[in-house]
Write an enzyme that holds these catalytic residues in place. Structure first.
Site, PDB file in Angstrom:
ATOM      1  N   ASP A 109     -53.906-111.922-118.040  1.00 50.41           N
ATOM      2  CA  ASP A 109     -52.620-110.808-118.200  1.00 50.41           C
ATOM      3  C   ASP A 109     -52.890-109.760-117.326  1.00 50.41           C
ATOM      4  O   ASP A 109     -53.899-109.067-117.667  1.00 50.41           O
ATOM      5  CB  ASP A 109     -52.383-110.522-119.563  1.00 50.41           C
ATOM      6  CG  ASP A 109     -51.820-111.666-120.409  1.00 50.41           C
ATOM      7  OD1 ASP A 109     -50.961-112.329-119.843  1.00 50.41           O
ATOM      8  OD2 ASP A 109     -52.424-111.934-121.625  1.00 50.41           O
ATOM      9  N   ASP A 125     -46.550-118.607-124.373  1.00 50.08           N
ATOM     10  CA  ASP A 125     -47.667-117.770-124.471  1.00 50.08           C
ATOM     11  C   ASP A 125     -47.230-117.010-125.679  1.00 50.08           C
ATOM     12  O   ASP A 125     -46.204-116.142-125.800  1.00 50.08           O
ATOM     13  CB  ASP A 125     -47.806-117.186-123.279  1.00 50.08           C
ATOM     14  CG  ASP A 125     -48.929-115.901-123.380  1.00 50.08           C
ATOM     15  OD1 ASP A 125     -49.546-115.806-124.372  1.00 50.08           O
ATOM     16  OD2 ASP A 125     -48.863-115.015-122.486  1.00 50.08           O
TER      17      ASP A 125
END
Length: 217
Positions: free
Chosen positions: A31, A171
């Protein structure tokens, strides 16, 4: 089921050991946050370069940033397998997706929980992956939003219609309690952070998600 442990949940003081502990994963999910699109800052290319030296597991990069083109070019030399951008944050998403493809990387498109799935219909032919957020982006350790299961079914139908080879990824809040429902909803890849990194045996936790049919038989 393919599994991508989220490095957002790893202990960066012992990164090499953390990465080795999930070496049986299909991807490492990274991320990238710039503190503007989401209220958090994470790793840059220097840290990620160290990750590539520690592991041969393909990188799945999720850009949560204001200037996706800039960041895509910044991370491209590290040869991630996937770079995904947010549909909500791009004025010209086709242009950015084509840039990523021209860099030799699979482009992906990301949808936040509140974003309607029809908004990506005309982007599907340009991507190799659709990432559905099952939490609001920006922080790890959040609870899975059940409403995303219905969204998975709808997106999977769009994928079948417009780009059958495209993968569907989810996710946020993924664990052994919801993995079967995600599989039934047509999900191909799951990102899991807290569940995997808080497990005593991380490789076993990954295998349990990968082999969801066998573990529930």
């Amino acid at each position: 089921m393919k599994v991508a442990p989220s490095l957002l949940s790893a202990d960066f003081m012992h990164l090499a050991k953390e990465i080795e502990s999930v070496s049986n994963a299909d991807f490492l999910h990274v991320d990238v946050m710039d503190g503007h699109y989401v209220p958090n800052l994470t790793m840059g290319p220097v840290v990620l370069e160290n990750v590539t030296q520690m592991s041969q597991v393909p990188l799945d990069v999720h850009l949560m940033v204001e200037n996706a083109s800039f960041f895509a070019e910044l991370f491209a030399p590290l040869k991630p397998q996937i770079i995904s951008i947010h549909a909500e944050n791009e004025k010209h998403p086709h242009r950015v997706l084509q840039l990523i493809k021209n860099l030799g990387i699979t482009p992906g498109i990301v949808l936040n929980p509140h974003t309607h799935e029809e908004s990506i219909k005309y982007l599907l032919e340009s991507v190799g992956l659709v990432l559905l957020m099952s939490v609001n982006p920006g922080f790890g350790g959040q609870k899975f939003l059940d409403l995303v299961l219905e969204k998975c079914l709808k997106v999977k139908e769009l994928i079948k219609r417009y780009n059958p080879s495209c993968l569907l990824e989810v996710d946020g809040g993924v664990n052994d309690k919801n993995i079967f429902e995600l599989q039934q909803a047509g999900v191909d890849v799951v990102v899991s952070g807290s569940y995997i990194f808080k497990s005593k045996d991380r490789k076993l936790a990954i295998e349990g998600l990968q082999n969801v049919r066998q573990s529930l038989a």
